[in-house]
Structure formats: structure tokens, C-alpha cells
Design an enzyme around this catalytic site. Structure first.
Site, PDB file in Angstrom:
ATOM      1  N   THR A 145       0.803  -1.221   0.000  1.00 46.36           N
ATOM      2  CA  THR A 145       0.000   0.000   0.000  1.00 46.36           C
ATOM      3  C   THR A 145       0.836   1.270   0.000  1.00 46.36           C
ATOM      4  O   THR A 145       0.303   2.347  -0.253  1.00 46.36           O
ATOM      5  CB  THR A 145      -0.933   0.029   1.223  1.00 46.36           C
ATOM      6  OG1 THR A 145      -0.150  -0.084   2.419  1.00 46.36           O
ATOM      7  CG2 THR A 145      -1.924  -1.120   1.166  1.00 46.36           C
ATOM      8  N   GLY A 146       2.116   1.180   0.307  1.00 50.56           N
ATOM      9  CA  GLY A 146       2.948   2.373   0.351  1.00 50.56           C
ATOM     10  C   GLY A 146       4.345   2.063   0.846  1.00 50.56           C
ATOM     11  O   GLY A 146       4.771   0.907   0.884  1.00 50.56           O
TER      12      GLY A 146
ATOM     13  N   VAL B 251       7.525   2.836   3.862  1.00 55.89           N
ATOM     14  CA  VAL B 251       7.739   3.111   5.278  1.00 55.89           C
ATOM     15  C   VAL B 251       9.066   3.831   5.423  1.00 55.89           C
ATOM     16  O   VAL B 251      10.091   3.368   4.901  1.00 55.89           O
ATOM     17  CB  VAL B 251       7.735   1.829   6.121  1.00 55.89           C
ATOM     18  CG1 VAL B 251       7.956   2.162   7.592  1.00 55.89           C
ATOM     19  CG2 VAL B 251       6.428   1.069   5.939  1.00 55.89           C
TER      20      VAL B 251
ATOM     21  N   ASP C 188      -4.236 -10.978   7.608  1.00 50.64           N
ATOM     22  CA  ASP C 188      -2.921 -11.013   6.953  1.00 50.64           C
ATOM     23  C   ASP C 188      -1.838 -11.397   7.957  1.00 50.64           C
ATOM     24  O   ASP C 188      -0.766 -10.785   7.986  1.00 50.64           O
ATOM     25  CB  ASP C 188      -2.613  -9.656   6.313  1.00 50.64           C
ATOM     26  CG  ASP C 188      -1.538  -9.755   5.235  1.00 50.64           C
ATOM     27  OD1 ASP C 188      -1.354 -10.858   4.681  1.00 50.64           O
ATOM     28  OD2 ASP C 188      -0.881  -8.736   4.954  1.00 50.64           O
TER      29      ASP C 188
END
Length: 681
Positions: A418-419, A421, A526
Site C-alpha cells: 500500500t505504500g 515506510v 494477513d
């Protein structure tokens, strides 16, 4: 005498105060680099790890971009863009291209193309038939059913063909609108009549006016031989037989313009009244047979029932209620009663629980009607939510301010599905924090971003990563969390074998977190070694809540295909209703990971691994002879195919294997060994 004078070369001194702090080399035996800086090593490790997947039928729909002239091969546009595009259509297969579809293919069709699902599940699992939008449903032989009540149309035909019976649409829509019960849908009859008249009165090639009401009608399939109701979205066209010749260019252009208009302006769906009839399997029609549905009871309501939950989101978050996550009221949770919020805890100001009936986001639905009976199916989305609308909704749940004024020294340390870090430092305190930056425009399901904020904010536990703040920065969501310097459990299990004391210590901490979350009705979905983070002193914490879901008494089950393939439970892969038991299965796979160094079937492709997890007996340890009988029994309690027979988190906390649990310090040597291996030759 007149020789040119040579220029004096500048003298370059040696480096001053040079320190060789990083020494990187390649280990040919292990086949990897050693001594890389942490941020480089984390990026390499992340690229090798399998990525989580989400249900393709739930992918966020985005606004259409302006049309651009496209030239495929040697075909040149003729008579403008539309004619050239129609000329190219003749060379394309409807199955192999989604370019001109108003919607993507059904999730079942995509799964079959990947070999993910067998044909036998279609007849045996009627709920699977409800997972896709009404306009995309097919009969058991894969024929699209047009909206005139069920006439099959072959795949070779153009979707949404020309209307042939102008009088059917208004009558059908009027009858449907008059049958609506809830008060908010009074007057829908007039709107549907206006819409039908508008679509019919448009000359070939002309688009209907944009002022037309944008709400259509959709209904779910009910009963093994009940009708597929008409839809305002796709009109009442009757499909041409597959053997007929191709339509004229003028007809094709008119049809395409209509489809483009509908996909842009008529992608919303209204709702129908509730019904007590029970959904049945799809009709067993033959490929070339005509489908003539009898007129029976009204279809079930597609409006979300009162106080029901979104299909893939926590209680009160801005997310869709979808047919793929319909609940079965007869099946109750085996864990503690799941409620929308913590007992004794009031909803925080600005939380989704306060705003959930007022704000719409991607794939959101109409406000829930308290009068709708329990058990009603969730409906289709009311339309494409614009990017600005979604940002406005997200702004309601995040903190105000600009974190860039509070942080500095950004260093990228990882990248997820999702992105990214980054590691940053707070200016006022000097504390290091982990900043997860997620671009709103690059999300498969942007409504899942609310989970990153809401779940971690509302549910705090000693074994759950703490979230400090969340902000909306431009087009990105920033989540500030505590930084755990020990790294992920993945780094350890891929390098070192854990002994049973260390395995028990990790499992006990994860089960404590899961027991707490499951009692609150939160499914993580998850669980894997990548989601388990460690501190330098050996404490274990659960992270990565981007794919979690909330369940409650109203919606005690989920059905979406969400998770990472190798760790998925069989019921998730087979699209059965599931609850918190899926986390226990994933934890069992993680135990195998700690013993063998990798999950089962890791050498297979994700699709093949999912097939084997779905169809084969529970996986076994490769090195079962190296573990004790009590650990094997502990693992067998988790890897049970029947979710009802699978142990709960609370039951596993009482298992004899966890008597071997040690202090967090027993994990410190593993962390130090990994850090030493990655920082030196």
C-alpha cells in the site's frame, strides 16, 4: 623558444578524516549481499516477499480520464476517434480486453482464467453467484444475461446491445419503482420513467442529457428459477443471437456512445424492497437456450440493513457493503461477543462510528435504513466517489496539521503493497518514529486505508504496534507509528531456526493480540511473519492492519478474498463465509515458517499454492521429526480445514505447548545474530 607553457595540474589531496563505516560484499555461497545499509537491505528483502492480494471484484473504481486517440498497429482512425475505435474493436476479443467495458469482468471469470476456481463450485455454492454486480452475472455456462429479463448474449457480441423493444423499459421500471417500500425511495418511479424516456428518445449517436437522474436499479438473484429483474443501468435490450451478422458501423457507433455515457454517468444503483425469500443457485440453462424467468416475488433489498457492517471494513468505516460479504445469521461467532466498539469506551470525536451514516467514500452505499429487516443482502455501490470526496471523508478521521513541520531526517526503510515506510525523527523530542506513507491514488481498494487509522487508533494492546498520529498530506495518508528496531520476524526465520521456547514465546504474544482483537470483532486477515515486529529487547508486536475487517452480531461473517496467498485459509480461497478462524490458520502457517524457514508450497506460484491449500489436506512440517509431539499437536489444532473445529485464540493460550514460553529476552540473541549477519561480512 616559443613553446607553450604547460598548465600546472591541480593537486588533489587524499580524503581527510575518512572513516570506512560500511563494507558491502557478495557472499557467493549464500548468493546474496552482506553488509548493506539497513534501508537497502529492507528494500531487497521486501521485493522478494509475496504481496497481499484483494478480491479483484472489489477493486476501487476511479474517475474516467479524458479520451485519447489510440492507434493499434497499422489501423488508422477513420472518420474521427469513435469510428477508428470501432474499427479496432473488430480485432479484439471481448474476453481478452477490458478496454471498452463499463465494468471489469466478474471475479469468477478472472479466477477461472487463472485456474483459481473450478466449475464445480458454481453449482454448489450459490452465494458465490452473489459476489459480482448484477450487470456482470452470467449463467452457469458463462453467457452474459442482458437486462431484458435474462436473454443470453454470447461473449462474441458487443456488451450492452441496441434496445429493440422501446416499450419494455418504462413499464418494467415503473412496476419496479412502484414496488419500492422504504420512504426514501418514494418517487423513484418518476425518476426511472424519466431515465427510460431519455434513453429511448435519444437519436442514434446522441448522448442522453447529463441532467438525467443518475440512480439506476439493481437486484440480486433470488431462487433457483426466479427472474433477473430489469436494470435502469443497462436498459432493456434484447441480445442478438450469436450467429447473426455484425451490426452496421452506424449502429455500433451509437451503441458505443451509449455505453460510454452509461459507464460515466449511470454507474449508480438504487435499491429494491426486502424479501424473505432465500437465495438459490443459478438456473441450469444450456448455452443456446433462452432464459424466460417467471414473475415471482420482489428481489431482496440491496440497501444495507440497519446498523449492518461494510463488507471489508470495521464497524462504521466508510466502506462498501457488498454481496461478496453477505452474512449468514444462523452462523454465530464462537469467540466472545463482537461489538462495534470496546466495552465502556465511547466513540472518539470524529471517528467513523460518528460519521458513517453521513460520509461517502469509494464504493459506498446509501445510508442504512433502520426499517430494513435483518438478513437483507448488502447492495451495489451508488457510484464512483470522486477523489476529492474520498479525501474529504478521510480528513474526518485523521489528525489535523502538517507532520512535515514536526519531523525530519527521513530514511526509507521498507516498502509494502500500500505504500512505503520511512524512519523519521521528531524535532521536539528526538524520538524515532516509523512513518507509513500511502498514496491515495495508487490503492487497489482505497477504502481499506481507513483500517490503518481506525483499528490501530481504537484498539490498543501491549502486543499491537502503537499508532501515534495520522495525517492527510497532499495526496498521501501518513500514519505515524512506533519504530521497532528489532525488525520483522521474517528477517529472523529466513536466516535462523528457532527453538521451541522461542517459537512458543512468539506464538504466545501473537495469540494474546489475536484474542483481544477477536473479542472486539476484528479479523486481521494477513497474519504472517512479515506482520510480526520485534523490539531490541525481544518484545513481539502485531502490525499491518490494512486488510483487517470488523464483524458484529449483524454481520458475523466475511467473504472477500483478502490476504497473502501462502498464508490464506481454505475458506478464504474458496470464497466461503468466514470469521476470526482464518487468523488461526494463518498463525499455523507462520509456525511452519518458524520451523522450516518458509511457508508450505513456497516454491509454487501463488495461484498453484492457493489451489493446493484449498483442495489438499492441511500442510505438514518438512522437519516434523525435529519437533516435539506437543508442538505437532499445537500445530494440528490450528491447521484444521473445518473452521468450526479449529481452535480459537483463547483455547490455544491454554495449550500445553505454551508452557514453554520464555521471557522476551530469549529472542534477543536471534535479533543480534541477524543484525550482525547483515552489518558485517
Amino acid at each position: 623558444m616559443f613553446r607553450k607553457k604547460k598548465k600546472k595540474r591541480p593537486e588533489i589531496s587524499a580524503p581527510q578524516n575518512f572513516q570506512h563505516r560500511v563494507h558491502t560484499s557478495f557472499d557467493p555461497k549464500e548468493g546474496k549481499f552482506v553488509g548493506l545499509p539497513p534501508q537497502w537491505q529492507n528494500i531487497l528483502d521486501t521485493l522478494r516477499r509475496p504481496k497481499p492480494v484483494v478480491d479483484p471484484s472489489r477493486i476501487t473504481r476511479v474517475q474516467l480520464q479524458p479520451m485519447k486517440t489510440v492507434v493499434r498497429g497499422s489501423a488508422m482512425p477513420v472518420d474521427g476517434y469513435i469510428s477508428g475505435l470501432l474499427n479496432d474493436i473488430q480485432k479484439l476479443s471481448v474476453i481478452s480486453s477490458n478496454t471498452l467495458r463499463g465494468r471489469s469482468p466478474t471475479s469468477r471469470r478472472r479466477a477461472q482464467s487463472l485456474g483459481l476456481l473450478g466449475d464445480e463450485h458454481w453449482a454448489t455454492d450459490p452465494d458465490m453467484y452473489l459476489q459480482s454486480p448484477q450487470s456482470e452475472r452470467t449463467d452457469p455456462h458463462g453467457l452474459y444475461l442482458s437486462c431484458n429479463g435474462g436473454t443470453p448474449a454470447g461473449h462474441k457480441q458487443m456488451p450492452w446491445p441496441e434496445p429493440q423493444s422501446p416499450r419494455v423499459l418504462p413499464n418494467g421500471l415503473a412496476a419496479k419503482a412502484q414496488s419500492l417500500g422504504p420512504a426514501e425511495f418514494q418517487g423513484a418511479s418518476q425518476r426511472c420513467l424519466q431515465l427510460g424516456a431519455c434513453l429511448q428518445s435519444s437519436p442514434p449517436g446522441a448522448s442522453p442529457p447529463t441532467g438525467t437522474n443518475r440512480h439506476g436499479m439493481k437486484a440480486a438473484k433470488h431462487g433457483s428459477e426466479e427472474a433477473r429483474p430489469q436494470s435502469c443501468l443497462v436498459g432493456s435490450a434484447t441480445g442478438r443471437p450469436g450467429g447473426e451478422g455484425s451490426p452496421s458501423p452506424k449502429t455500433r457507433e451509437s451503441s458505443l456512445k451509449r455505453r460510454l455515457f452509461r459507464s460515466m454517468f449511470l454507474s449508480t444503483a438504487a435499491t429494491a424492497p426486502p424479501s424473505s425469500s432465500k437465495p438459490g443457485p443459478p438456473p441450469q440453462s444450456k448455452p443456446n437456450s433462452s432464459f424466460r424467468p417467471p414473475q415471482k416475488d420482489n428481489p431482496p433489498s440491496l440497501v444495507a440493513k440497519a446498523q449492518s457492517l461494510p463488507s471489508d471494513q470495521p464497524v462504521g468505516t466508510f466502506s462498501p457493503l457488498t454481496t461478496s460479504d453477505t452474512s449468514s445469521p444462523q452462523k454465530s461467532l464462537r469467540t466472545a461477543p463482537a461489538t462495534g466498539q470496546l466495552p465502556g469506551r465511547s466513540s472518539p470525536a470524529g471517528s467513523p462510528r460518528t460519521w458513517h451514516a453521513q460520509i461517502s467514500t469509494s464504493n459506498l452505499y446509501l445510508p442504512q435504513d433502520p426499517t430494513v429487516a435483518k438478513g437483507a443482502l448488502a447492495g451495489e455501490d451508488t457510484g464512483v466517489v470522486t477523489h476529492e470526496q474520498f479525501k474529504a471523508a478521510l480528513r474526518m478521521v485523521v489528525d489535523q496539521g502538517d507532520p512535515r513541520l514536526l519531523l525530519d531526517s527521513y530514511v526509507k526503510i521498507g516498502e509494502g503493497s500500500t505504500g512505503i515506510v520511512c524512519l523519521a525523527r521528531e524535532k521536539h523530542s528526538g524520538r524515532q518514529v516509523a512513518v507509513k506513507m500511502m498514496d491515495l491514488r495508487k490503492q487497489q481498494r482505497r477504502e481499506l486505508l481507513f483500517n490503518e487509522v481506525v483499528i490501530m487508533r481504537d484498539y490498543q494492546h501491549f502486543n499491537v504496534v502503537e499508532m501515534y498520529k495520522s495525517y492527510l498530506v497532499g495526496e498521501e495518508l501518513w500514519v505515524l507509528m512506533e519504530f521497532l528496531q528489532g525488525g520483522a520476524l521474517t528477517d529472523i526465520v529466513s536466516q535462523v531456526r528457532l527453538n521451541e521456547e522461542q517459537i512458543a514465546t512468539v506464538c504466545e504474544a501473537v495469540l494474546q493480540a489475536l484474542a483481544y482483537l477477536h473479542a472486539q470483532g476484528v479479523i486481521h486477515r494477513d497474519i504472517k511473519s512479515d506482520s510480526i515486529l520485534l523490539t531490541l529487547d525481544g518484545r513481539v508486536k502485531l502490525s499491518d492492519f490494512g486488510f483487517c475487517a470488523q464483524i458484529s452480531k449483524d454481520v458475523p461473517k466475511r467473504k472477500s478474498l483478502v490476504g497473502t496467498p501462502y498464508w490464506m485459509a481454505p475458506e478464504v480461497i474458496s470464497r466461503s463465509l468466514y470469521a476470526t478462524e482464518v487468523d488461526i490458520w494463518s498463525l499455523g502457517i507462520m509456525v511452519i515458517e518458524m520451523v522450516d524457514g518458509e511457508p508450505p508450497y513456497f516454491s509454487d506460484s501463488p495461484v498453484q499454492a492457493m489451489k493446493r491449500l484449498r483442495d489438499s489436506p492441511p500442510p505438514k512440517l518438512k522437519n516434523s521429526h525435529k519437533v516435539s509431539p506437543v508442538l505437532r499437536d499445537f500445530l494440528e489444532r490450528m491447521l484444521v480445514r473445518d473452521p468450526q473445529e479449529r481452535a480459537t485464540a483463547q483455547e490455544l493460550l491454554d495449550h500445553p505447548f505454551l508452557l514453554q514460553t520464555g521471557l522476551p529476552e530469549c529472542l534477543v540473541p536471534l535479533i543480534q545474530l541477524y543484525r550482525k549477519q547483515t552489518s558485517t561480512c
